[in-house]
Design a protein around this motif. Structure first.
Motif, short mmCIF file in Angstrom:
data_model
loop_
_atom_site.label_atom_id
_atom_site.label_comp_id
_atom_site.label_asym_id
_atom_site.label_seq_id
_atom_site.Cartn_x
_atom_site.Cartn_y
_atom_site.Cartn_z
N ASN A 1 43.79 -15.39 57.64
CA ASN A 1 44.03 -14.84 58.98
C ASN A 1 43.18 -13.62 59.34
O ASN A 1 42.90 -13.39 60.50
CB ASN A 1 45.51 -14.52 59.21
N LYS A 2 42.78 -12.85 58.35
CA LYS A 2 41.90 -11.70 58.60
C LYS A 2 40.75 -11.77 57.62
O LYS A 2 40.95 -12.04 56.44
CB LYS A 2 42.63 -10.38 58.32
N VAL A 3 39.54 -11.49 58.10
CA VAL A 3 38.40 -11.33 57.21
C VAL A 3 38.25 -9.83 56.99
O VAL A 3 38.07 -9.08 57.95
CB VAL A 3 37.11 -11.90 57.83
N ARG A 4 38.37 -9.40 55.74
CA ARG A 4 38.32 -7.97 55.46
C ARG A 4 37.59 -7.70 54.17
O ARG A 4 37.12 -8.60 53.50
CB ARG A 4 39.74 -7.41 55.40
N ASP A 5 37.49 -6.40 53.81
CA ASP A 5 36.75 -6.00 52.62
C ASP A 5 37.23 -6.73 51.36
O ASP A 5 38.42 -6.98 51.20
CB ASP A 5 36.90 -4.49 52.40
N PHE A 6 36.29 -6.99 50.47
CA PHE A 6 36.58 -7.79 49.28
C PHE A 6 37.73 -7.23 48.46
O PHE A 6 38.61 -7.97 48.00
CB PHE A 6 35.33 -7.91 48.40
N ASP A 7 37.73 -5.90 48.26
CA ASP A 7 38.76 -5.32 47.38
C ASP A 7 40.16 -5.43 47.97
O ASP A 7 41.13 -5.21 47.25
CB ASP A 7 38.41 -3.86 47.03
N LEU A 8 40.27 -5.75 49.25
CA LEU A 8 41.60 -5.88 49.88
C LEU A 8 42.14 -7.31 49.82
O LEU A 8 43.23 -7.58 50.31
CB LEU A 8 41.54 -5.41 51.34
N LEU A 9 41.39 -8.22 49.24
CA LEU A 9 41.83 -9.62 49.16
C LEU A 9 42.95 -9.76 48.12
O LEU A 9 43.03 -8.98 47.18
CB LEU A 9 40.67 -10.53 48.75
N PRO A 10 43.79 -10.81 48.28
CA PRO A 10 44.79 -11.09 47.24
C PRO A 10 44.10 -11.30 45.89
O PRO A 10 43.00 -11.87 45.83
CB PRO A 10 45.45 -12.39 47.72
N ILE A 11 44.73 -10.85 44.83
CA ILE A 11 44.12 -10.86 43.50
C ILE A 11 43.62 -12.26 43.09
O ILE A 11 42.53 -12.40 42.54
CB ILE A 11 45.10 -10.27 42.44
N GLY A 12 44.40 -13.30 43.40
CA GLY A 12 44.01 -14.66 43.02
C GLY A 12 42.71 -15.08 43.71
O GLY A 12 41.86 -15.75 43.11
N VAL A 13 42.56 -14.69 44.97
CA VAL A 13 41.35 -15.03 45.72
C VAL A 13 40.16 -14.28 45.13
O VAL A 13 39.08 -14.85 44.92
CB VAL A 13 41.53 -14.68 47.22
N LYS A 14 40.37 -12.99 44.85
CA LYS A 14 39.29 -12.19 44.25
C LYS A 14 38.81 -12.82 42.95
O LYS A 14 37.62 -12.96 42.70
CB LYS A 14 39.80 -10.77 43.94
N GLN A 15 39.78 -13.18 42.08
CA GLN A 15 39.41 -13.73 40.77
C GLN A 15 38.63 -15.03 40.92
O GLN A 15 37.65 -15.25 40.22
CB GLN A 15 40.67 -13.96 39.93
N ARG A 16 39.05 -15.86 41.85
CA ARG A 16 38.39 -17.13 42.04
C ARG A 16 36.93 -16.91 42.49
O ARG A 16 35.99 -17.53 41.97
CB ARG A 16 39.15 -17.96 43.09
N LEU A 17 36.74 -16.01 43.44
CA LEU A 17 35.39 -15.75 43.95
C LEU A 17 34.51 -15.09 42.88
O LEU A 17 33.32 -15.41 42.76
CB LEU A 17 35.47 -14.87 45.21
N LEU A 18 35.11 -14.20 42.07
CA LEU A 18 34.34 -13.57 40.99
C LEU A 18 33.93 -14.59 39.94
O LEU A 18 32.80 -14.58 39.45
CB LEU A 18 35.18 -12.45 40.34
N ARG A 19 34.86 -15.51 39.62
CA ARG A 19 34.55 -16.55 38.63
C ARG A 19 33.39 -17.42 39.10
O ARG A 19 32.57 -17.87 38.31
CB ARG A 19 35.78 -17.43 38.39
#
Ligand SMILES: [Zn+2]
Length: 171
Positions: free
Chosen positions: A123-141
């Motif tokens: 619903n919102k596109v925002r800074d990477f560090d503000l993403l839910p942890i699961g989403v961050k981990q997936r994108l980092l992987r």
């Protein structure tokens, strides 16, 4: 050689589309254009809406086709090495190529209501560090988070793989 992509009408205005089948991890195109500062971004007519952040105070102001690529919360492409757009899964001809804008956002300035239409839309596109942890981990992987963001995050809170690297370096 036929170009891998073309710019066409998307439900979000213009978009970048595949012209041929594209394999996972295949390079699709490079984002090219002058590198400018945040101040220079904000002076652009669109206030830098189409720029790609590649450093804490560095942005690429892209020409064709980078300026036309749209965001998705469930992308089929990602950015590596600052400006290289690669596929993260198989892409079929005619499919719109999109990446997750949050993988290139760390600035506390800009937020966008998302209309990507994905069932996983945040619903919102925002800074990477503000993403839910699961989403961050997936994108980092997937390795598709801009290097300056990975480095900034590691400075804030060292990731476990770092400590093992340091330990290995000490042997
Ligand atoms: Zn979305």
């Amino acid at each position: 050689m036929r170009e891998k992509i073309y710019v066409g009408d998307s439900n979000l205005g213009f978009g970048v589309f595949a012209n041929c089948p594209i394999e996972p991890r295949e390079v699709i195109f490079y984002v090219t254009g002058p590198v400018i500062s945040l101040d220079e971004c904000l002076q652009l007519p669109d206030q830098g809406e189409n720029t790609f952040q590649i450093g804490l105070d560095a942005y690429v102001n892209p020409g064709y086709p980078g300026k036309f690529i749209n965001h998705s919360c469930e992308p089929n492409a990602g950015l590596i090495d600052d400006t290289c757009v690669i596929a993260i899964r198989q892409i079929v001809p005619g499919e719109e190529i999109r990446f997750d804008y949050s993988t290139a956002m760390l600035e506390r300035l800009w937020e966008l209501d998302c209309r990507c239409g994905s069932p996983r839309c945040r619903n919102k596109v925002r800074d990477f560090d503000l993403l839910p942890i699961g989403v961050k981990q997936r994108l980092l992987r997937l390795g598709i988070v801009q290097n300056f963001i990975v480095e900034a995050l590691e400075e804030l809170s060292p990731l476990p793989h770092n400590s093992s690297k340091i330990a290995a370096g000490n042997v």
